[in-house]
Design an enzyme around this catalytic site. Structure first.
Site, short mmCIF file in Angstrom:
data_model
loop_
_atom_site.label_atom_id
_atom_site.label_comp_id
_atom_site.label_asym_id
_atom_site.label_seq_id
_atom_site.Cartn_x
_atom_site.Cartn_y
_atom_site.Cartn_z
N HIS A 1 42.22 -56.79 49.25
CA HIS A 1 43.04 -56.42 50.49
C HIS A 1 44.30 -56.18 50.20
O HIS A 1 45.09 -55.42 51.09
CB HIS A 1 42.89 -57.68 51.44
N GLU B 1 44.59 -52.54 49.37
CA GLU B 1 44.54 -51.69 50.61
C GLU B 1 45.99 -51.43 50.88
O GLU B 1 46.45 -50.34 51.34
CB GLU B 1 43.51 -52.45 51.35
N GLU C 1 51.05 -62.57 56.87
CA GLU C 1 49.75 -62.38 57.57
C GLU C 1 48.69 -63.51 57.33
O GLU C 1 48.09 -63.96 58.38
CB GLU C 1 49.23 -60.91 56.97
#
Length: 435
Positions: free
Chosen positions: A67, A70, A142
């Site tokens: 992630h 990404e 996040e």
């Protein structure tokens, strides 16, 4: 180029594998204004233990690195890929799942420029220790945001119950501690291993000319150099197929208004390979529809008793190496709901007796939904599974559904719905300490 025709839907899929191994799929729809493209690598959050390209020993990488990678691919030394897409009038995004990472765009103009931008930014990594440190703070926020999301906590709570000794139980984004261990070198090592063109596929659907698009992509790829591809050697995950590791029940208290209950059913059976695996997936989805959709007798009964409401729903996940179902809802009667869901699962074969008419209606409903999804460019591209289901597309689903019988559904129920595979996780409102 391979051509797959679907005359019943007036659709044609064009597929080619380039010299560097990149697989491209084109579904032209010249009557559409929009074009949607998605570039995917067979690499997700569970792939954190593997032999890096050019090495010989398995290494473990920090949780959440797929992630993190990404996020970082959008940022270059002198520009941001989001800005380029915006300049061309396109929207761009990306997502990481347990087993894949995808980068996408949608646009009504500058299609060729958007396709080359997608390929270029994904295939031109730039990581520095300074930018990696900056990203840790962004992703850390996040992670904390998801920690405050009770539905996200509910979902991963049941996954932790079903897969307590497996990397599946770790949040896709990792933890604040794990991402703080990521270095620029780690990102390059993961990138070189999993972002080989031969481990990726591109799916384009919308308003473009196939031959011209194929030539554009070939020219784009021809000027790039990639390391010689090697077979990817992942560490073998241990999947307990007897249910011994499953945690039957856990609960936690959070700041929620109403209790939340989720029941997980872990797949302890073996999923067949290729198109047969897709057929299995569709059979389980039909099974869950018959047992738990709002058209079932038990749903209406539980609704009238106030045990469930419109928040109730179910889902089935089948990815590389694992599969499971979840059934969940907000309820003031959490124990009654979990007991009812489990009872339905354990008596599924009895419930399915004499349900031929209901089964045919359910099958028609799912076929109808599938046809409706064909109107969505995003659904067509996002539901493409390269290796998992032998390159099956949305247009292959209807025929597989047509073949299913009630006997097939009963057979799947018998192998998938096992008492030892069931777990419950609940989130209850935190008690007021002042009382």
């Amino acid at each position: 180029m391979e051509i797959n025709s679907y005359p019943q839907f007036d659709e044609t899929l064009y597929t080619a594998t380039l010299d560097n191994g990149l697989k491209v799929n084109f579904l032209p729809r010249t009557d559409f204004h929009k074009t949607y493209g998605i570039l995917t690598t067979d690499y997700g959050s569970v792939d954190n233990e593997f032999v890096p390209l050019g090495e010989t020993e398995i290494r473990r990488f920090p949780d959440g690195i797929a992630h993190f990678l990404e996020h970082k691919l959008f940022e270059k030394e002198d520009h941001d890929a989001f800005e380029l897409f915006g300049k061309y009038g396109a929207d761009a995004n990306a997502f990481t799942s347990f087993t894949r990472t995808s980068y996408l765009f949608q646009t009504t103009q500058n299609v060729a420029k958007c396709v080359t931008t997608l390929l270029d930014f994904v295939q031109t990594p730039y990581f520095s220790e300074k930018t990696v440190e900056k990203e840790k703070g962004i992703i850390g926020q996040e992670i904390k945001m998801y920690d405050d999301d009770s539905n996200w906590r509910l979902y991963f709570g049941i996954i932790e119950n079903m897969y307590p000794k497996n990397s599946l139980s770790i949040d896709i984004a990792g933890t604040v501690d794990s991402i703080n261990k990521i270095t620029a070198k780690d990102l390059y090592d993961c990138y070189k291993t999993f972002y080989q063109p031969s481990n990726m596929d591109l799916f384009l659907v919308g308003n473009f000319e196939v031959e011209a698009m194929l030539e554009l992509i070939k020219e784009n790829q021809a000027v790039k150099e990639f390391p010689s591809p090697e077979p990817i050697k992942r560490a073998e995950e241990f999947f307990d197929l007897e249910g011994r590791d499953i945690i039957p029940y856990r609960m936690t208290e959070l700041e929620v208004q109403r209790p939340k209950t989720i029941i997980g059913i872990k797949g302890l059976d073996k999923v067949p390979a290729g198109r047969a695996g897709l057929r299995y997936k569709l059979a389980v989805e039909l099974l869950l529809y018959l047992l738990y959709s709002e058209t079932s007798d038990k749903y209406l009964e539980l609704y009238d008793e106030g045990i469930l409401d419109d928040s109730f729903g179910y889902d089935f996940s089948l990815e590389r190496g694992f599969h499971f179902a979840t059934i969940s809802g907000d309820t003031n009667k959490p124990q009654e709901l979990s007991n009812a869901v489990i009872e339905i699962a354990e008596h599924a074969l009895e419930f399915l007796d004499d349900k031929e008419a209901a089964f045919e209606l359910a099958k028609r409903e799912l076929i109808g939904r599938n046809i409706q999804a064909m109107n969505s460019l995003e659904s067509i591209a996002n539901r493409y599974e390269a290796e998992l289901f032998e390159n099956a597309t949305l247009f292959d689903v209807g025929a597989l559904l047509e073949q299913l019988t009630l006997a097939d559904i009963k057979a799947v129920a018998k192998q998938f719905l096992r008492s030892e595979a069931i777990s419950v996780y609940q989130i209850l409102p935190k008690e007021d300490e002042d009382k």
